[in-house]
Motif scaffolding. Structure first.
Motif, PDB file in Angstrom:
ATOM      1  N   THR A  43      67.555  88.357 -14.117  1.00  0.00           N
ATOM      2  CA  THR A  43      67.517  87.821 -13.103  1.00  0.00           C
ATOM      3  C   THR A  43      67.026  87.782 -12.307  1.00  0.00           C
ATOM      4  O   THR A  43      66.212  89.071 -13.054  1.00  0.00           O
ATOM      5  N   ASP A  44      66.323  87.326 -10.322  1.00  0.00           N
ATOM      6  CA  ASP A  44      65.921  88.192  -9.871  1.00  0.00           C
ATOM      7  C   ASP A  44      64.613  87.557 -10.664  1.00  0.00           C
ATOM      8  O   ASP A  44      64.480  86.605 -11.446  1.00  0.00           O
ATOM      9  N   GLY A  45      62.713  88.075 -10.809  1.00  0.00           N
ATOM     10  CA  GLY A  45      62.141  88.093 -10.436  1.00  0.00           C
ATOM     11  C   GLY A  45      61.556  86.207 -10.321  1.00  0.00           C
ATOM     12  O   GLY A  45      61.359  85.587  -9.929  1.00  0.00           O
ATOM     13  N   PHE A  46      59.836  86.573 -11.578  1.00  0.00           N
ATOM     14  CA  PHE A  46      59.642  84.802 -11.245  1.00  0.00           C
ATOM     15  C   PHE A  46      59.831  84.159 -12.678  1.00  0.00           C
ATOM     16  O   PHE A  46      59.079  84.888 -13.769  1.00  0.00           O
ATOM     17  N   ASN A  78      49.312 100.303 -17.704  1.00  0.00           N
ATOM     18  CA  ASN A  78      49.701 101.538 -17.366  1.00  0.00           C
ATOM     19  C   ASN A  78      49.174 101.207 -15.594  1.00  0.00           C
ATOM     20  O   ASN A  78      48.633 101.844 -15.027  1.00  0.00           O
ATOM     21  N   GLU A  79      48.908 100.146 -15.280  1.00  0.00           N
ATOM     22  CA  GLU A  79      48.442 100.088 -13.481  1.00  0.00           C
ATOM     23  C   GLU A  79      49.409  99.992 -12.906  1.00  0.00           C
ATOM     24  O   GLU A  79      49.876 101.122 -11.950  1.00  0.00           O
ATOM     25  N   TRP A  80      50.668  99.383 -13.363  1.00  0.00           N
ATOM     26  CA  TRP A  80      51.187  99.224 -12.533  1.00  0.00           C
ATOM     27  C   TRP A  80      52.974  98.985 -13.339  1.00  0.00           C
ATOM     28  O   TRP A  80      52.734  98.071 -14.669  1.00  0.00           O
ATOM     29  N   PRO A  81      53.871  99.419 -12.917  1.00  0.00           N
ATOM     30  CA  PRO A  81      55.673  99.104 -13.713  1.00  0.00           C
ATOM     31  C   PRO A  81      55.843  97.964 -13.367  1.00  0.00           C
ATOM     32  O   PRO A  81      56.254  96.955 -12.420  1.00  0.00           O
ATOM     33  N   PHE A  82      56.134  97.155 -14.411  1.00  0.00           N
ATOM     34  CA  PHE A  82      56.777  95.667 -14.493  1.00  0.00           C
ATOM     35  C   PHE A  82      57.597  95.589 -16.341  1.00  0.00           C
ATOM     36  O   PHE A  82      58.387  96.456 -16.423  1.00  0.00           O
ATOM     37  N   GLU A  83      58.757  94.086 -15.421  1.00  0.00           N
ATOM     38  CA  GLU A  83      59.491  93.531 -16.854  1.00  0.00           C
ATOM     39  C   GLU A  83      58.257  92.193 -17.697  1.00  0.00           C
ATOM     40  O   GLU A  83      58.553  91.587 -16.086  1.00  0.00           O
ATOM     41  N   LYS A 118      58.928  90.152 -13.370  1.00  0.00           N
ATOM     42  CA  LYS A 118      59.351  90.778 -12.581  1.00  0.00           C
ATOM     43  C   LYS A 118      58.413  92.151 -12.032  1.00  0.00           C
ATOM     44  O   LYS A 118      58.805  92.846 -13.582  1.00  0.00           O
ATOM     45  N   ALA A 119      58.463  92.498 -10.645  1.00  0.00           N
ATOM     46  CA  ALA A 119      57.825  94.255 -10.663  1.00  0.00           C
ATOM     47  C   ALA A 119      58.305  94.307  -8.974  1.00  0.00           C
ATOM     48  O   ALA A 119      59.555  93.215  -8.525  1.00  0.00           O
ATOM     49  N   LYS A 120      58.244  95.447  -8.967  1.00  0.00           N
ATOM     50  CA  LYS A 120      58.703  95.787  -7.427  1.00  0.00           C
ATOM     51  C   LYS A 120      58.732  94.943  -6.995  1.00  0.00           C
ATOM     52  O   LYS A 120      59.573  95.432  -5.523  1.00  0.00           O
ATOM     53  N   THR A 121      57.391  94.437  -6.270  1.00  0.00           N
ATOM     54  CA  THR A 121      57.434  93.773  -5.125  1.00  0.00           C
ATOM     55  C   THR A 121      56.733  92.479  -5.358  1.00  0.00           C
ATOM     56  O   THR A 121      56.368  92.984  -6.753  1.00  0.00           O
ATOM     57  N   MET A 122      56.720  91.366  -4.786  1.00  0.00           N
ATOM     58  CA  MET A 122      56.337  89.804  -4.599  1.00  0.00           C
ATOM     59  C   MET A 122      55.298  90.022  -4.981  1.00  0.00           C
ATOM     60  O   MET A 122      54.289  89.515  -6.112  1.00  0.00           O
ATOM     61  N   ARG A 123      53.877  91.129  -4.566  1.00  0.00           N
ATOM     62  CA  ARG A 123      52.631  90.980  -4.731  1.00  0.00           C
ATOM     63  C   ARG A 123      52.149  91.151  -5.924  1.00  0.00           C
ATOM     64  O   ARG A 123      51.016  90.717  -6.342  1.00  0.00           O
ATOM     65  N   LEU A 135      51.139  90.454 -11.558  1.00  0.00           N
ATOM     66  CA  LEU A 135      51.241  90.003 -12.644  1.00  0.00           C
ATOM     67  C   LEU A 135      50.830  88.799 -13.572  1.00  0.00           C
ATOM     68  O   LEU A 135      50.248  88.642 -14.525  1.00  0.00           O
ATOM     69  N   GLY A 136      51.225  87.905 -12.518  1.00  0.00           N
ATOM     70  CA  GLY A 136      51.181  86.361 -13.210  1.00  0.00           C
ATOM     71  C   GLY A 136      49.804  86.095 -13.335  1.00  0.00           C
ATOM     72  O   GLY A 136      49.243  84.551 -14.672  1.00  0.00           O
ATOM     73  N   ASN A 137      49.251  85.999 -11.934  1.00  0.00           N
ATOM     74  CA  ASN A 137      47.580  86.183 -12.332  1.00  0.00           C
ATOM     75  C   ASN A 137      46.713  86.609 -13.283  1.00  0.00           C
ATOM     76  O   ASN A 137      46.247  86.540 -13.910  1.00  0.00           O
TER      77      ASN A 137
END
Lengths: 236, 372
Positions: free
Chosen positions: A150-153, A178-183, A195-200, A205-207
């Motif tokens: 669910t959610d994410g991109f 180590n840089e920021w949390p994500f799934e 999926k991460a906390k914010t869209m940015r 992450l995708g980038n």
């Protein structure tokens, strides 16, 4: 043309090394290779690779997915038909996912899956020409990591990139975590769900993942640091 | 044509990000993808790439009998084809709604706007005229086909030169390129089509495949939230074509805004097309051999590491990344630093965030950080 391990190969080339090894012991002939009468022929353009003792395959660039058994894939539910969901994997045919192959699902208790949902599933049956069959449980009936995302991109990439980031020696995910949390869920059919906390953060992450495709390990580390600094706003 | 399925999460995410003032690939609303035009060895052949969307165009000519109603005019024929090479959803040798739609738009833009001097294509009235045929092949479909195809059509038409003819009595002699210099096509004006995607009240120029698909699906779901707007305009800011779908139909405000943006962009595009053609002509006069193999340079092969990523931060730049020369940086990466978020594998090949204590203070982004 005669080729050997490590060469760039083209369809129609043959490798005597494999046939010679096959006379002594059993040889595993992987994707991109085909045994034809007395030679092993290459059927894809790529690099011939070998893993000791006796596994050979061609590493080729591909975007289109050919289903194979036991791979984790990401699909989009496109239809509810009778007691199965039809799932689009990006392969030649849509896959079938039974209502009952979810954790705790019974005939009465159906899982809540809508058309347009993204599912992370394992291929139970997969071959080049047959309809693939998916399950969202393991052999113990537990869902593990599988199921609806669910959610994410969701985005698509080449199948080589998936293999690259899933390779344990690839520094990408290690540097990013180590840089920021994500799934993240990577499907072997060339789809990645993030999926991460914010869209940015999700975009960053995708980038990072897409940017890593043609970079060396060192460059990947540098890129991750660069993206993290952009994200943190150090770079104006 | 098989359907392309867009999942809810893609749709929602795109929707959110666009309303949040950004785009997936880090562009601004009015920013287009990178345009690249390269010419083939013959007159009138070119490959135009707009980001990852690529169209090959070739103009050819032959002598035919004119139409009865227009005995002193040449004939222009535009044909666009989409084959499976463009994307896996397309099938070979089959006309789809998309190809019919694109062909119709191109015809409207180039035939009905009368940008080509068809009378100059006449050789003998009622007997012989030149028929120009523009063949377009879509090599890759990454959204905004119409803009890419229209630039390709315009470029190849403007680049094309037909053989010279002389009449002596009843005989018509067509000269080869060696005998007489070929004649360029006369264009009165240079129209170009631009695409805008509409999200609620926002206008997005040069939408990519996902943006286009989300817009279309918004439109299909009803309501006036999405839609695609195609504007054809020439360098004099004269409107040649307008194709409205979805929200554009009943919102003149959007159309006005789109026209203002289109006017500048069209001028820019036409200037670019003209200057590349002039450059190519001077190169040809110096007998520089040109063909499509020029596209395959070392730089281009390496450019497989795409400069335009489909998901990209605004300030991300490929050139910024260099292999770390200073050892300091490497140390930093190699050392297993105590991370703020401990990611441990709970199952093979998975990872889980176990500790998320308190608000993170080291990434300052949530404050709607618009960089400029």
């Amino acid at each position: 043309m005669k080729v050997s391990v490590g060469d760039v190969v083209l369809p129609g080339d043959y490798c005597e090394e494999i046939s010679a090894a096959g006379e002594k012991s059993k040889v595993i002939v992987g994707p991109g290779l085909q045994k034809e009468s007395n030679h092993v022929y290459v059927t894809k353009a790529g690099v011939l690779k070998k893993k000791n003792p006796n596994t050979y395959w061609v590493d080729y660039y591909q975007k289109r997915y050919t289903p194979a058994r036991g791979e984790n894939v990401i699909g989009i539910v496109i239809q509810k038909a009778g007691d199965i969901y039809r799932v689009d994997l990006g392969s030649s045919m849509s896959a079938a996912l039974s209502y009952l192959s979810f954790e705790g699902a019974t005939k009465k208790n159906r899982p809540n899956v809508q058309i347009g949902d993204v599912v992370y599933a394992k291929t139970l049956v997969g071959s080049k020409d047959m309809e693939p069959e998916l399950v969202c449980v393991d052999s113990y009936g537990k869902k593990g990591r599988l199921g609806v995302l669910t959610d994410g991109f969701l985005f698509k990439c080449s199948i080589n990139l998936i293999r690259k980031i899933l390779n344990p020696s690839c520094p990408l995910l290690d540097s990013l975590k180590n840089e920021w949390p994500f799934e993240l869920a990577a499907g072997m059919n060339g789809r990645i769900w993030i999926k991460a906390k914010t869209m940015r953060e999700t975009i960053a992450l995708g980038n990072a993942i897409l940017g890593a495709e043609y970079l060396s390990d060192e460059e990947i580390k540098a890129m991750c640091a660069n993206i993290a600094s952009i994200l943190a706003g150090h770079v104006a | 044509m098989r359907d392309v399925y867009i999942s809810h999460c893609e749709k929602d995410f795109l929707q959110k990000i666009v309303t949040g003032g950004r785009r997936l690939d880090g562009r601004n609303y009015n920013e287009s993808r990178k345009l690249n035009i390269s010419f083939g060895s013959e007159y009138g052949s070119c490959i135009v790439s707009l980001g990852e969307t690529k169209v090959l165009s070739q103009v050819s000519c032959e002598v035919v009998q004119p139409k009865q109603i227009r005995p002193n005019e040449g004939i222009l024929f535009i044909n666009l084809e989409i084959t499976p090479i463009a994307g896996q959803q397309f099938e070979a040798n089959r006309q789809t709604d998309l190809t019919v739609y694109l062909n119709r738009l191109l015809e409207k833009c180039y035939k009905d706007s009368k940008c080509i001097d068809l009378e100059s294509l006449c050789i003998v009235v009622e007997e012989k005229v030149w028929s120009l045929r523009v063949d377009l092949k879509v090599l890759n479909h990454e959204g905004n086909l119409i803009e890419c195809a229209s630039i390709a059509t315009l470029t190849s038409l403007a680049h094309f030169k037909r053989p010279d003819v002389t009449r002596s009595g009843d005989k018509v002699i067509i000269h080869t390129l060696a005998e007489k210099d070929p004649i360029p096509t006369v264009l009165y004006h240079y129209p170009v089509c631009l695409t805008f995607a509409i999200f609620n009240d926002l206008l997005i120029s040069d939408p990519n495949f996902l943006e286009e698909s989300v817009c279309m699906s918004n439109m299909d779901e009803g309501g006036n939230r999405g839609g695609i707007l195609v504007v054809g305009m020439n360098q004099y800011k004269e409107l040649c074509l307008l194709d409205l779908t979805g929200a554009a139909i009943d919102n003149s405000n959007i159309v006005h805004r789109a026209l203002l943006v289109a006017a500048d962009r069209c001028k820019e595009l036409v200037d670019l097309v003209k200057s590349t053609i002039v450059d190519d002509d001077t190169a040809r006069q110096k007998r520089v051999k040109k063909n499509f193999s020029d596209i395959i340079t070392t730089e281009h092969m390496l450019s497989l590491n795409k400069k335009d990523l489909s998901i990209c931060l605004k300030n991300y730049n490929v050139e910024d990344i260099q292999s770390p020369q200073d050892e300091e940086m490497e140390d930093e990466d190699v050392k297993p630093e105590p991370s703020k978020y401990d990611v441990v594998p709970s199952l093979p090949q998975t990872a889980e965030i176990v500790a998320q204590k308190g608000a993170s203070t080291w990434i300052e982004i949530s404050s709607g950080s618009e960089e400029d």
